[in-house]
Design a protein around this motif. Structure first.
Motif, PDB file in Angstrom:
ATOM      1  N   VAL A   1       2.113   9.087   1.164  1.00  0.00           N
ATOM      2  CA  VAL A   1       2.996   9.732   0.203  1.00  0.00           C
ATOM      3  C   VAL A   1       2.178  10.441  -0.869  1.00  0.00           C
ATOM      4  O   VAL A   1       1.122   9.963  -1.271  1.00  0.00           O
ATOM      5  N   GLY A   2       2.676  11.597  -1.309  1.00  0.00           N
ATOM      6  CA  GLY A   2       1.933  12.392  -2.284  1.00  0.00           C
ATOM      7  C   GLY A   2       2.361  12.139  -3.718  1.00  0.00           C
ATOM      8  O   GLY A   2       3.428  11.597  -3.981  1.00  0.00           O
ATOM      9  N   ILE A   3       1.463  12.566  -4.616  1.00  0.00           N
ATOM     10  CA  ILE A   3       1.764  12.545  -6.049  1.00  0.00           C
ATOM     11  C   ILE A   3       2.579  13.820  -6.322  1.00  0.00           C
ATOM     12  O   ILE A   3       2.280  14.851  -5.735  1.00  0.00           O
TER      13      ILE A   3
ATOM     14  N   PHE B   1       1.151   5.944 -11.666  1.00  0.00           N
ATOM     15  CA  PHE B   1       1.431   4.582 -11.225  1.00  0.00           C
ATOM     16  C   PHE B   1       2.201   4.637  -9.910  1.00  0.00           C
ATOM     17  O   PHE B   1       3.283   5.231  -9.838  1.00  0.00           O
TER      18      PHE B   1
ATOM     19  N   LEU C   1       8.918   3.324  -5.232  1.00  0.00           N
ATOM     20  CA  LEU C   1      10.023   4.256  -5.456  1.00  0.00           C
ATOM     21  C   LEU C   1       9.569   5.655  -5.040  1.00  0.00           C
ATOM     22  O   LEU C   1       8.588   6.166  -5.568  1.00  0.00           O
ATOM     23  N   PHE C   2      10.272   6.220  -4.101  1.00  0.00           N
ATOM     24  CA  PHE C   2       9.870   7.519  -3.564  1.00  0.00           C
ATOM     25  C   PHE C   2      11.001   8.537  -3.658  1.00  0.00           C
ATOM     26  O   PHE C   2      12.159   8.177  -3.841  1.00  0.00           O
ATOM     27  N   THR C   3      10.609   9.789  -3.505  1.00  0.00           N
ATOM     28  CA  THR C   3      11.600  10.855  -3.415  1.00  0.00           C
ATOM     29  C   THR C   3      11.381  11.578  -2.092  1.00  0.00           C
ATOM     30  O   THR C   3      10.254  11.939  -1.760  1.00  0.00           O
TER      31      THR C   3
ATOM     32  N   ALA D   1       0.172  -7.359 -11.459  1.00  0.00           N
ATOM     33  CA  ALA D   1      -1.040  -6.597 -11.730  1.00  0.00           C
ATOM     34  C   ALA D   1      -2.018  -7.464 -12.518  1.00  0.00           C
ATOM     35  O   ALA D   1      -3.217  -7.441 -12.265  1.00  0.00           O
TER      36      ALA D   1
ATOM     37  N   PHE E   1       4.788   3.248 -17.825  1.00  0.00           N
ATOM     38  CA  PHE E   1       4.359   3.529 -16.453  1.00  0.00           C
ATOM     39  C   PHE E   1       5.515   3.492 -15.452  1.00  0.00           C
ATOM     40  O   PHE E   1       5.426   4.092 -14.392  1.00  0.00           O
TER      41      PHE E   1
ATOM     42  N   PRO F   1       8.516   4.195 -13.348  1.00  0.00           N
ATOM     43  CA  PRO F   1       9.441   5.300 -13.093  1.00  0.00           C
ATOM     44  C   PRO F   1      10.881   4.811 -13.257  1.00  0.00           C
ATOM     45  O   PRO F   1      11.240   3.780 -12.683  1.00  0.00           O
TER      46      PRO F   1
ATOM     47  N   ALA G   1      -7.606  -1.473 -15.648  1.00  0.00           N
ATOM     48  CA  ALA G   1      -7.032  -0.183 -15.265  1.00  0.00           C
ATOM     49  C   ALA G   1      -6.544  -0.211 -13.820  1.00  0.00           C
ATOM     50  O   ALA G   1      -5.486   0.315 -13.495  1.00  0.00           O
TER      51      ALA G   1
ATOM     52  N   ALA H   1      -5.358  -2.563 -12.166  1.00  0.00           N
ATOM     53  CA  ALA H   1      -4.119  -3.309 -11.999  1.00  0.00           C
ATOM     54  C   ALA H   1      -2.963  -2.340 -11.788  1.00  0.00           C
ATOM     55  O   ALA H   1      -2.091  -2.562 -10.964  1.00  0.00           O
ATOM     56  N   TYR H   2      -2.975  -1.250 -12.503  1.00  0.00           N
ATOM     57  CA  TYR H   2      -1.878  -0.281 -12.378  1.00  0.00           C
ATOM     58  C   TYR H   2      -2.274   0.994 -11.644  1.00  0.00           C
ATOM     59  O   TYR H   2      -1.420   1.666 -11.079  1.00  0.00           O
ATOM     60  N   PHE H   3      -3.559   1.326 -11.699  1.00  0.00           N
ATOM     61  CA  PHE H   3      -4.005   2.577 -11.094  1.00  0.00           C
ATOM     62  C   PHE H   3      -5.138   2.241 -10.131  1.00  0.00           C
ATOM     63  O   PHE H   3      -6.310   2.343 -10.477  1.00  0.00           O
TER      64      PHE H   3
ATOM     65  N   ASP I   1      -6.659   3.496  -7.776  1.00  0.00           N
ATOM     66  CA  ASP I   1      -7.719   4.433  -7.405  1.00  0.00           C
ATOM     67  C   ASP I   1      -8.604   4.804  -8.592  1.00  0.00           C
ATOM     68  O   ASP I   1      -9.522   5.596  -8.450  1.00  0.00           O
TER      69      ASP I   1
ATOM     70  N   PHE J   1      -9.367   9.146 -13.260  1.00  0.00           N
ATOM     71  CA  PHE J   1      -8.274   9.138 -12.284  1.00  0.00           C
ATOM     72  C   PHE J   1      -8.565  10.095 -11.133  1.00  0.00           C
ATOM     73  O   PHE J   1      -7.701  10.369 -10.335  1.00  0.00           O
TER      74      PHE J   1
ATOM     75  N   THR K   1      -7.181   9.618  -7.766  1.00  0.00           N
ATOM     76  CA  THR K   1      -5.763   9.309  -7.609  1.00  0.00           C
ATOM     77  C   THR K   1      -5.042  10.323  -6.736  1.00  0.00           C
ATOM     78  O   THR K   1      -4.171   9.976  -5.956  1.00  0.00           O
TER      79      THR K   1
ATOM     80  N   HIS L   1      -4.739  11.567  -1.867  1.00  0.00           N
ATOM     81  CA  HIS L   1      -3.824  11.663  -0.725  1.00  0.00           C
ATOM     82  C   HIS L   1      -2.742  12.720  -0.910  1.00  0.00           C
ATOM     83  O   HIS L   1      -1.870  12.846  -0.083  1.00  0.00           O
ATOM     84  N   ALA L   2      -2.800  13.426  -2.029  1.00  0.00           N
ATOM     85  CA  ALA L   2      -1.699  14.318  -2.378  1.00  0.00           C
ATOM     86  C   ALA L   2      -1.439  15.381  -1.326  1.00  0.00           C
ATOM     87  O   ALA L   2      -0.316  15.845  -1.181  1.00  0.00           O
TER      88      ALA L   2
ATOM     89  N   LYS M   1      -1.820  15.101   1.949  1.00  0.00           N
ATOM     90  CA  LYS M   1      -1.345  14.579   3.231  1.00  0.00           C
ATOM     91  C   LYS M   1       0.150  14.849   3.405  1.00  0.00           C
ATOM     92  O   LYS M   1       0.847  15.219   2.475  1.00  0.00           O
TER      93      LYS M   1
ATOM     94  N   GLU N   1       7.402  11.947  -1.885  1.00  0.00           N
ATOM     95  CA  GLU N   1       6.591  11.880  -3.105  1.00  0.00           C
ATOM     96  C   GLU N   1       6.859  10.579  -3.835  1.00  0.00           C
ATOM     97  O   GLU N   1       7.944  10.018  -3.738  1.00  0.00           O
ATOM     98  N   TYR N   2       5.895  10.142  -4.618  1.00  0.00           N
ATOM     99  CA  TYR N   2       6.130   9.013  -5.513  1.00  0.00           C
ATOM    100  C   TYR N   2       7.061   9.447  -6.641  1.00  0.00           C
ATOM    101  O   TYR N   2       6.937  10.563  -7.145  1.00  0.00           O
TER     102      TYR N   2
ATOM    103  N   MET O   1       7.472   9.198 -10.348  1.00  0.00           N
ATOM    104  CA  MET O   1       6.530   8.857 -11.414  1.00  0.00           C
ATOM    105  C   MET O   1       7.060   9.310 -12.756  1.00  0.00           C
ATOM    106  O   MET O   1       7.809  10.273 -12.844  1.00  0.00           O
TER     107      MET O   1
ATOM    108  N   ALA P   1       0.126  11.772 -21.688  1.00  0.00           N
ATOM    109  CA  ALA P   1      -0.092  10.794 -20.623  1.00  0.00           C
ATOM    110  C   ALA P   1      -1.346   9.970 -20.924  1.00  0.00           C
ATOM    111  O   ALA P   1      -1.347   8.740 -20.815  1.00  0.00           O
TER     112      ALA P   1
ATOM    113  N   ILE Q   1      -1.439   5.914 -21.567  1.00  0.00           N
ATOM    114  CA  ILE Q   1      -2.206   5.029 -20.686  1.00  0.00           C
ATOM    115  C   ILE Q   1      -3.244   4.255 -21.498  1.00  0.00           C
ATOM    116  O   ILE Q   1      -3.378   3.037 -21.365  1.00  0.00           O
TER     117      ILE Q   1
END
Lengths: 553, 553
Positions: free
Chosen positions: A106-108, A119, A123-125, A198, A273, A275, B196, B198-200, B202, B228, B231, B234-235, B237, B246-247, B249, B258, B262
Motif C-alpha cells: 500500500v502506498g503513502i 503513521f 486503515l486504507f483507502t 508501540a 498520528f 487517522p 520513533a 514505535a510509530y514510524f 521505517d 523519514f 518511509t 513503497h509508495a 508499488k 493508500e494508507y 493518514m 507535521a 511529530i
C-alpha cells in the motif's frame, strides 16, 4: 411472535444465547454450537480484530474486484460493508501475515506526500483509477446497519406484532448490537492497541461495558481500557544465579500519576498520528482518568481508561445475567427504551437515573420473583466458597449446572409481558423512602442513608450507585411506572388493533404528555391510523442519529 | 613527536585516517584496513548500536560473571565500562536476537511494581543479590574516559612534548572523540530511534555534526535527526491494476506543522516513558524545530531535530576535509581550544564566533595555502560536473584518486607548527572591512554587506554564517591572533624548557590577561615552575565537567 422467530433468535444475536429451557441454567454463550466463557469470547474477538483491516471505498464499488485484489494478500475470512462518511469495508483475513503483505503493497498518499504524518495503520483507502469504465457490472452493495431504527419506525413495527412478549423481543432485536457492530467495536480497540503496543508490547486494549456485557445498544459509546496485566509476566524469571537484571524504568510516586502520564501520551499520539481520531479530550483528573475521542473510521465515540477491575467484573456479571435467560435482556432493553422516551434517563450527566442503575433495578426485580429468574450475588459467591468474587464469575462458566444448584426451582414459565407489568407494579409500589436495593442479598434492605434512591454497588459495598438521583426524578419514575402498569392492565389488544391504535408496548413508548393519565387515555382511545401517524410525527423522534444519542447507552 | 606516535595515530582515532603521504589524497577513512565512505561508516555504526545494550552495574563488579551471564544470551562482540552516575557497561552483541533473549529474561523493577512506566528499553540494571560474598576475586575495572582532561593538565602535558607540532597532535588526541564515546553517541541515537520506530517503523535517528564530522570534542552535545526518508519507499508499488490502495493518514497544511507535531509527541514520549530522559525541552518554533533533552544513561545532552539536508551535507563536507589530511583536524582542534581559552568562543549563543565559523576559517586558510592543502568547494563541484553538491560528496568517496586531480601539486610538506603561526598571521592581517571568506571559490571576495565578519554559507548562498559576530568580538579575535603570532615568533623552546615555563602551544593556551601583550610577555619571562602551577590554578579551568561545556562543541 412465531413469525418473527427466525429474525431475532439467530440473525442478529451477538453473543447468541437461545431462549427457553435449553440454556437457561447455563452461563455459556453459544456461538457456532460451542460454549464459551466471557474471557474466551473476548480473546476470540480481540484476535479476530487483529486480523482485520478497514478500507474506505468509493461509492461505486465492484465488490468482486476488491475481494479479488485482497485475495492476492491472503484468504479473506469474512467481510461486510457499512456506511459511515461514505462506504467502508471491514475485512477479516484468516492470517495476520496477510495484513503485513497488504501494508507492504500500500502506498503513502502521494498528492501531498510531505504533509502527512506517515503513521501506517490498518486503515486504507481504495480508489478506482478510472471510475467511469467500471460502473457497468455493478451490483448494489449490502450495507450492514450500524444504528438502530428511529422510535417512530419501531412503534410502527411493534404494532404489527402478535403479542407484547413478541414486541419486547422485536425491540431487543432492533436495538441490540449486531455481529458487525461488535466486530467494529473490537476493531476500534485493536487500532488503539496498536498505539499502546508501540511502547508497551505486552499491553492490550479491551472493550468493557455495553460493548461486551450483552446489554449494549447500537450507537452506544465504546468504553475501552488499557491493560498492562501481562507486562509483569516475566518479572519472576531470572531469580536463579547470584545476580538480578532489571529494566531501567521511569519511576513515579504513584500509580495514578503513571496512569495519567501514559494516557496523556497515548492521547497525544491518537490526536497527532491517528487517522480519523478527532476531538481528543484528556480528562486526567477524574476519579478514573480517561481520554475521550471520536474515532471517525468506525464512527464510534470512545472512552479510553486504564484497567479497572470493578468495570471488568461488572461487565462480566451483566454478561452472565444476560446469558442466563433471554427474558433478562429483553426486559432490560424494553425498560431502558421506555425510560428514555419518558425522559427518565438521559445521556448527559445529571439527576437522571443512569442506564446502569436501571439495569440493576431490573436485575433486582428478577431476583425477587418467586421462584427467582436470576440468582443473587451472594448465592453466586457462596458457590465459589472462599474464592474471590472475580474467581467465582469465572468459575460459573466452568460449571454448566452450577446455576441449577443455586436456583432449585428455576422460574421458566413467567411470560415476558407478565414480567413487564410486574416490574412496573413492583417499583410503582416500592417503599423507596425506607428501603434500598441490594443485589448481593437480593433483598430490600433498610436504607443506610437518606438518598432518595439507594442501590448498593454490587462490588464496592457502602457505595450507592444512584446517589445522583433526586426526589423529583424518583417521583417521576414512580408515576410513570404506575401509569404504565395501569395502561398494560387496561390493554385490549383486539380493540386497539381494529382501531389501528398503538397497543401494548407501542402504547408505552409514546410520551404520556403533561395531562393526567386518564385524560391521556381518553385521547388515545379516539384516534385512528391517520392520527397515529401525526402523533408519531409530533414526537420528533424521527431522526435516527439524534435517537442514537437520545435513547442512552 | 615520535614517542607519541602510537598513542594518537592509531589508539584513539575514531574514523582512523593516517597522516602523511599514504592517504592524503584519499577521501576514505581507513578502519580495519577497509576503506569506507561517510555513509558506510554511518550505516555500520547504526547497525552496531542496534546490537548494543547499556547496563548499570554495581560499583563492586565481577566483570567475568557479568560476561558469563550475558554469554547465555549470545556472543558478546565487544564491551567497555565507563563512569557516569556510577559504573555502566556498554555491551555489543554479535546478533540482535541476543537482545530479545536478554529482554525476555529481564524483570520489571519489583520493589515498586506499580509505580513504574513499563516501557522496556535496552537499558538495564545489574545487581548482585549478595554483594559481600562476591568482593573477593575482584580485579579493578578499566573505565574508558568520556571527557577530556582539564586545560590545566593539558598544558602540563604539552610542556613535555618535543615540538609544537607534537603539542598540536597531543591536544587533538586528548580532545577528540574516542571510539567508545562514538559508540555511546550512536547508542543514544539508536535508543531514541526505538521511540520513533514505535510509530514510524521505517524511520531512523542519525547523529550529525560533531558526533560524525571528525571534528567532535569529548563532551560535545549529540545532534541527532529523525529521518523519514525510507518511509516513502513503497509508495510507487501497486501502480498496476485498475485501482490504488493508500494508507489513511493525518493530513496537515504544512510539512513544518507535521514536523512540529511529530517532534512534540516524541518529546513527550521521551519525557514520560524514557528511562533517564530528563529536562526535555521542546523548541518547536525555531527555524529548525527541535527537542533538547539530557540522556542520563549515556551522559549526553541531546538535540533531536528532523532530517535537514544542509546539516548532513555540512557534516559530510567536514568529514571529507577531516579525512583528507591529518593536519586539518589538528589545526582545527588547536585553534578552537585557543579561541575558547581566550574567550573568543562560548557555548552560549551571543556575538561570539561559533565553532563552525572558526572551523570554516581554518578550512579557508588551508584552501589559501600555496599549494593548497584542501580543495575549494567549487573544485569539488567541478569534479561532479552536472551533479548536485550532495552527489559530488558521495562521488568523492568512490574515486580514490579524484583529489589528486583537483590539487595538482598537493601540499604535503608544510609543518603543522608553521601552519599554526601562519593562521594567526593570515587572520591577524586579513582585511575584514573589505573582504569576505568564500569557501566555494577559496578566495577573498568583496563583502556583499556590512557585517563585521562575513563567511559565506557553503551550502546556502547569500547567507553569512557569522552574522552574529559584532565589531568588538572581531577586533578581539584579530588582537589575539596577532598576539599569538608574535608569541610563536619569539618562541625560544630551549630557554623556556630550562626555565620550566609553558612553551609553544602551552604558552598560547594561557590567557594573555588584560595587560598589553609586551607586559604580559615580560611577566611570563620571569616565572618558574612553582609560579606556573599557581598561574594554572588561577585559570580555574581545572574542573573537567565545566571544561566540557566551556571549550565548546
Amino acid at each position: 411472535m412465531q413469525g418473527n422467530d427466525h429474525d431475532f433468535r439467530f440473525g442478529r444475536w451477538p453473543l447468541c444465547m437461545q431462549r427457553g429451557k435449553k440454556f437457561h441454567v447455563s452461563g455459556y454463550a453459544e456461538v457456532s454450537t460451542r460454549k464459551k466463557t466471557f474471557a474466551e469470547v473476548q480473546t476470540e474477538r480481540l484476535d479476530q480484530a487483529e486480523r482485520t483491516v478497514l478500507i474506505k471505498c468509493p461509492s461505486k464499488l465492484n465488490e468482486k474486484k476488491l475481494l479479488q485484489y485482497l485475495a492476492s494478500h491472503g484468504n479473506v475470512k469474512s467481510h461486510f460493508f457499512f456506511e459511515n462518511r461514505g462506504i467502508s469495508a471491514l475485512i477479516e483475513f484468516s492470517e495476520k501475515s496477510s495484513i503485513t503483505s497488504l501494508q507492504d503493497a500500500v502506498g503513502i498518499p502521494s498528492a501531498s506526500e510531505h504533509h502527512v504524518v506517515p503513521f501506517k495503520s490498518r486503515l486504507f483507502t481504495f480508489t478506482l483509477k478510472n471510475p467511469v469504465s467500471q460502473h457497468v457490472e455493478e451490483t448494489p452493495l449490502h450495507l450492514s446497519p450500524q444504528s438502530h431504527i428511529p422510535v417512530k419506525d419501531l412503534i410502527e413495527k411493534l404494532c404489527l406484532a402478535d403479542s407484547i412478549s413478541s414486541q419486547m423481543y422485536i425491540l431487543l432485536n432492533e436495538y441490540q448490537l449486531t455481529e458487525e457492530n461488535i466486530r467494529l467495536r473490537f476493531l476500534a480497540c485493536s487500532l488503539v492497541r496498536d498505539f499502546a503496543r508501540a511502547y508497551f508490547p505486552d499491553s492490550t486494549v479491551k472493550p468493557f461495558g455495553s460493548s461486551v456485557n450483552t446489554f449494549g445498544k447500537l450507537g452506544s459509546d465504546v468504553d475501552m481500557f488499557l491493560d498492562f496485566r501481562d507486562t509483569g509476566r516475566h518479572a519472576t524469571k531470572m531469580k536463579k544465579g547470584p545476580f538480578e537484571m532489571e529494566y531501567q524504568m521511569k519511576r513515579l510516586p504513584s500509580e495514578r500519576l503513571a496512569t495519567q502520564r501514559i494516557l496523556s501520551v497515548i492521547g497525544d499520539c491518537l490526536d497527532n498520528f491517528g487517522p480519523g481520531c478527532a476531538n481528543v479530550q484528556k480528562i486526567l483528573n477524574a476519579r478514573c482518568p480517561l481520554v475521550k475521542f471520536s474515532h471517525q473510521p468506525t464512527g464510534f465515540q470512545c472512552d479510553l481508561s486504564v484497567s479497572n477491575s470493578i468495570a471488568i467484573r461488572s461487565s462480566e456479571l451483566l454478561y452472565i445475567y444476560g446469558c442466563l435467560d433471554s427474558r433478562v435482556r429483553a426486559l432490560v432493553f424494553t425498560i431502558r427504551c421506555w425510560a428514555r422516551v419518558h425522559g427518565l434517563t438521559n445521556s448527559a450527566p445529571g439527576t437522571w437515573i443512569t442506564n446502569f442503575s436501571l439495569t440493576m433495578m431490573v436485575m433486582f426485580f428478577l431476583q425477587r420473583r418467586s421462584p427467582p429468574i436470576i440468582p443473587t450475588l451472594d448465592q453466586l459467591k457462596e458457590l465459589a466458597g472462599k474464592h474471590s468474587c472475580l474467581c467465582l464469575l469465572q468459575l460459573i462458566f466452568y460449571c454448566t449446572f452450577v446455576l441449577s444448584k443455586v436456583i432449585n426451582k428455576p422460574n421458566l414459565k413467567e411470560r415476558l409481558y407478565v414480567l413487564l407489568g410486574e416490574f412496573f407494579e413492583y417499583f410503582g409500589n416500592f417503599d423507596f423512602r425506607k428501603n434500598s436495593i441490594n443485589l448481593r442479598k437480593g433483598k430490600e434492605v433498610n436504607k443506610p442513608e437518606s438518598s432518595p434512591l439507594y442501590i448498593w454497588n454490587p462490588f464496592e459495598q457502602d457505595l450507592n450507585i444512584s446517589k445522583n438521583v433526586n426526589q423529583p426524578q424518583l417521583e417521576k419514575f414512580i408515576a410513570m411506572a404506575r401509569e404504565s402498569a395501569w395502561i398494560l392492565q387496561k390493554e385490549d389488544k383486539t380493540q386497539q388493533m381494529i382501531n389501528k391504535e398503538p397497543w401494548g408496548l407501542a402504547a408505552l413508548l409514546i410520551p404520556f404528555g403533561k395531562n393526567n393519565s386518564s385524560k391521556m387515555k381518553n385521547r388515545m382511545k379516539g384516534i385512528g391510523s391517520e392520527t397515529i401517524r401525526s402523533l408519531l410525527d409530533s414526537l420528533k423522534l424521527n431522526n435516527a442519529s439524534s435517537q442514537q444519542k437520545a435513547v442512552g447507552k
